[in-house]
Design an enzyme around this catalytic site. Sequence first.
Site, PDB file in Angstrom:
ATOM      1  N   GLY A  67      11.362  18.617 -78.101  1.00  0.00           N
ATOM      2  CA  GLY A  67      10.905  17.113 -79.343  1.00  0.00           C
ATOM      3  C   GLY A  67      10.359  16.185 -78.419  1.00  0.00           C
ATOM      4  O   GLY A  67      10.445  14.909 -79.423  1.00  0.00           O
ATOM      5  N   HIS A  68       9.824  16.030 -78.167  1.00  0.00           N
ATOM      6  CA  HIS A  68      10.050  15.004 -76.740  1.00  0.00           C
ATOM      7  C   HIS A  68       8.446  15.162 -75.691  1.00  0.00           C
ATOM      8  O   HIS A  68       7.998  15.909 -75.519  1.00  0.00           O
ATOM      9  CB  HIS A  68      10.505  13.856 -76.020  1.00  0.00           C
ATOM     10  CG  HIS A  68      11.279  14.789 -75.276  1.00  0.00           C
ATOM     11  ND1 HIS A  68      12.198  14.694 -74.888  1.00  0.00           N
ATOM     12  CD2 HIS A  68      10.634  15.027 -73.927  1.00  0.00           C
ATOM     13  CE1 HIS A  68      12.854  15.544 -73.900  1.00  0.00           C
ATOM     14  NE2 HIS A  68      11.234  15.733 -73.085  1.00  0.00           N
ATOM     15  N   GLY A  69       7.812  14.406 -74.885  1.00  0.00           N
ATOM     16  CA  GLY A  69       6.669  13.717 -74.479  1.00  0.00           C
ATOM     17  C   GLY A  69       6.837  12.916 -73.198  1.00  0.00           C
ATOM     18  O   GLY A  69       8.096  12.434 -73.684  1.00  0.00           O
ATOM     19  N   ARG A 114       6.849  19.439 -75.746  1.00  0.00           N
ATOM     20  CA  ARG A 114       7.387  20.102 -75.260  1.00  0.00           C
ATOM     21  C   ARG A 114       8.724  20.049 -76.220  1.00  0.00           C
ATOM     22  O   ARG A 114       9.405  19.181 -76.535  1.00  0.00           O
ATOM     23  CB  ARG A 114       8.181  20.426 -73.750  1.00  0.00           C
ATOM     24  CG  ARG A 114       9.132  19.988 -73.756  1.00  0.00           C
ATOM     25  CD  ARG A 114       9.106  18.585 -73.610  1.00  0.00           C
ATOM     26  NE  ARG A 114       8.112  17.484 -72.612  1.00  0.00           N
ATOM     27  CZ  ARG A 114       8.075  17.404 -71.355  1.00  0.00           C
ATOM     28  NH1 ARG A 114       9.206  17.972 -70.613  1.00  0.00           N
ATOM     29  NH2 ARG A 114       7.629  17.109 -70.628  1.00  0.00           N
ATOM     30  N   TYR A 139       7.785   9.728 -75.478  1.00  0.00           N
ATOM     31  CA  TYR A 139       6.956   9.354 -76.940  1.00  0.00           C
ATOM     32  C   TYR A 139       8.113  10.411 -77.217  1.00  0.00           C
ATOM     33  O   TYR A 139       8.229  11.786 -77.455  1.00  0.00           O
ATOM     34  CB  TYR A 139       6.012  10.775 -76.768  1.00  0.00           C
ATOM     35  CG  TYR A 139       4.937   9.508 -75.428  1.00  0.00           C
ATOM     36  CD1 TYR A 139       4.474   8.856 -76.797  1.00  0.00           C
ATOM     37  CD2 TYR A 139       4.381   9.750 -74.603  1.00  0.00           C
ATOM     38  CE1 TYR A 139       2.927   8.315 -76.102  1.00  0.00           C
ATOM     39  CE2 TYR A 139       3.291   9.743 -74.066  1.00  0.00           C
ATOM     40  CZ  TYR A 139       2.447   8.397 -74.836  1.00  0.00           C
ATOM     41  OH  TYR A 139       1.324   8.125 -74.395  1.00  0.00           O
TER      42      TYR A 139
END
Length: 153
Positions: A67-69, A114, A139
């Site tokens: 749940g982030h980039g 992802r 992110y």
Amino acid sequence: MSSILGKLEMTSPVDLLPIEKTKIVGLPKITDTRGNLTFVESNNHIPFDIKRVYYLYDVPGGAERGGHGHKALHQLIIAISGSFDIHLDDGHSKKTVHMNRSYNGLYLCPMIWREIDNFSSGAVCLVLASDYYDEEDYYRDYDQFIIDARKEG
Ligand code: TYD
């Protein structure tokens, strides 16, 4: 000497979108009746120096990770044990990769959102990373990620 890195570079020119640069890396597998062995070498099997290793384990059924980039981090994700799904999004396209082999790694370049879910019981997700932990490289906000990803693309 030919290397898997050479193949990665040849198939990953800079004008490809981040998702197009992702790659399942088939790692060496030394089969043995006593148990199999797999290894990963920096700048041979993966196109970066490994500075950090972390792993997800004891993941409860139904949980989601990721749940982030990342802005600059390169990673190789391996299902060391069990299986899980990795959902990828670079702001232009999406794809899902099912990971269930200890000798396969998923190479991720920067600027890919992802999410990881569908963990099997006892699954272990190993991540090899190109840099130390730095919250500034994340992110955490999907909308902001999409804005920046589309600016770059
Ligand atoms: P995070 O990267 O958000 O986990 P996920 O795999 O679910 O995306 O990290 C969860 C927490 O762990 C967060 O508080 C940051 C911390 N953390 C570290 O301190 N060092 C690390 O190397 C990592 C990956 C996370």
